[in-house]
Design a protein around this motif. Structure first.
Motif, PDB file in Angstrom:
ATOM      1  N   GLU A  52       0.851  -1.172   0.000  1.00  0.00           N
ATOM      2  CA  GLU A  52       0.000   0.000   0.000  1.00  0.00           C
ATOM      3  C   GLU A  52       0.891   1.227   0.000  1.00  0.00           C
ATOM      4  OE1 GLU A  52      -2.323  -0.601   3.505  1.00  0.00           O
ATOM      5  OE2 GLU A  52      -3.693  -1.981   2.511  1.00  0.00           O
ATOM      6  N   VAL A 215      -8.736   4.745  -0.100  1.00  0.00           N
ATOM      7  CA  VAL A 215      -8.116   4.007  -1.201  1.00  0.00           C
ATOM      8  C   VAL A 215      -8.080   4.891  -2.439  1.00  0.00           C
ATOM      9  CG1 VAL A 215      -8.856   1.752  -0.350  1.00  0.00           C
ATOM     10  CG2 VAL A 215     -10.316   2.980  -1.974  1.00  0.00           C
ATOM     11  N   GLU A 222      -5.936  -1.210  -4.825  1.00  0.00           N
ATOM     12  CA  GLU A 222      -6.702  -0.383  -3.896  1.00  0.00           C
ATOM     13  C   GLU A 222      -8.180  -0.339  -4.271  1.00  0.00           C
ATOM     14  OE1 GLU A 222      -5.126   3.284  -2.446  1.00  0.00           O
ATOM     15  OE2 GLU A 222      -3.116   2.816  -3.161  1.00  0.00           O
ATOM     16  N   ASN A 223      -8.470  -0.357  -5.558  1.00  0.00           N
ATOM     17  CA  ASN A 223      -9.868  -0.373  -5.986  1.00  0.00           C
ATOM     18  C   ASN A 223     -10.551  -1.649  -5.513  1.00  0.00           C
ATOM     19  OD1 ASN A 223     -12.206  -0.926  -7.944  1.00  0.00           O
ATOM     20  ND2 ASN A 223     -11.670   1.189  -8.454  1.00  0.00           N
ATOM     21  N   LYS A 225      -9.576  -3.593  -3.058  1.00  0.00           N
ATOM     22  CA  LYS A 225      -9.637  -3.519  -1.599  1.00  0.00           C
ATOM     23  C   LYS A 225     -10.867  -2.721  -1.158  1.00  0.00           C
ATOM     24  CE  LYS A 225      -7.143  -1.526   2.353  1.00  0.00           C
ATOM     25  NZ  LYS A 225      -5.947  -0.751   2.758  1.00  0.00           N
ATOM     26  N   GLY A 226     -11.074  -1.568  -1.766  1.00  0.00           N
ATOM     27  CA  GLY A 226     -12.223  -0.738  -1.425  1.00  0.00           C
ATOM     28  C   GLY A 226     -13.539  -1.393  -1.806  1.00  0.00           C
TER      29      GLY A 226
END
Length: 289
Positions: A52, A215, A222-223, A225-226
């Motif tokens: 991250e 994110v 990150e997309n 994850k979100g």
């Protein structure tokens, strides 16, 4: 005509924003929040490495059967890169900081002692599953599935998408097949997808939602994850309604939890109704394979 059910849904709507923030901030760290300042040693196998912005998350499957999420700052991770690799068995010294977050301090790789006399031939497969937590067959299957929905993706992005789906689904206890169905309907696995309303990326996160989730929706990992984090939040809101929990969660993901609460169920929006049906149908197809 107003019904008692509608009143309950509207009362629930009032707490969505605060519940969402509490869910994001404390879901993974609540167990350790009273141990701030304490140091301890954790030994186990690394089952995932997620990079991250400015830090790295290591998922450690401990000998006690616990899954521990350890954050490392970028500089420390770079120094220990050879040790902190997926599949390695390590002994780590960690510290609990404010909010129950576990921060890595140091780590060393430790050897696995295998007494083959105690491992019968019938148990080799289960032992291997514990030692090698990354299921390569499953990863390969999901890579093929991602490629099926978007043949234009390059191999690197296919790998990033499949790995992220499997990793974050495990963290948030969601069936990865459901995540595949959501992303397929949302964007056809187009990493650059952008809707007329401003939703971005694979899971079509709205900028405001992405900001709350902390994110970057333009980054694949990150997309996803979100997307999975928000999907889990939506599912949590309707877990008291087991027979409708999933359709209501999908409607919340598409139209917002407040819209579902307002109408006491799936909103009378053609887009949302079609969305729920398409995701449910695709999810059932994926589960039947």
């Amino acid at each position: 005509m107003r019904t008692p059910g509608n009143k309950i849904f509207k009362l629930l709507a009032l707490s969505f924003i605060s519940a969402f923030l509490i869910f994001i901030l404390f879901e993974a760290s609540a167990y350790y929040e009273n141990l701030a300042g304490k140091k301890f040693q954790a030994t186990g196998d690394i089952s995932g490495v997620i990079k991250e912005e400015g830090q790295v998350l290591i998922i450690l499957e401990t000998d006690a059967g616990e899954r521990v999420f350890i954050y490392w700052d970028q500089n420390t991770f770079e120094l220990l890169k050879g040790v902190l690799s997926s599949g390695n068995r390590i002994k780590a010294i960690v510290k609990v900081i404010e909010g129950g977050v576990i921060q890595g301090i140091s780590a060393q790789r430790v050897a696995r002692v295998i007494d083959t006399r105690k491992i019968s031939s019938s148990s080799h497969r289960h032992y291997a599953e514990r030692i090698y937590p990354v299921d390569l067959q499953t990863l390969d299957l999901y890579k093929k599935t991602v490629k099926y929905f978007n043949p234009k993706l390059n191999e690197r992005d296919v790998h990033r998408i499949a790995t992220s789906i499997l990793t974050y689904s495990k963290i948030h206890r969601i069936d990865p097949k459901l995540v595949v169905a959501v992303i397929a309907v949302e964007s056809d696995f187009n990493v650059d997808a952008r809707s007329v309303k401003g939703a971005l990326g694979l899971g079509q996160l709205m900028p405001r939602t992405a900001k709350i989730l902390k994110v970057n929706p333009l980054v694949i990992e990150e997309n996803i994850k979100g997307t999975i984090s928000y999907l889990r939040f939506c599912m949590e809101q309707w877990k008291e309604y087991p027979y409708m929990a999933l359709p209501l969660a999908l409607a919340s993901y598409n139209a917002g939890p407040s819209a579902v609460a307002k109408y006491g169920g799936i909103p009378p929006y053609l887009e949302t109704q079609s969305y729920v049906n398409r995701v449910m149908d695709l999810y059932q197809q994926l589960c039947s394979r």
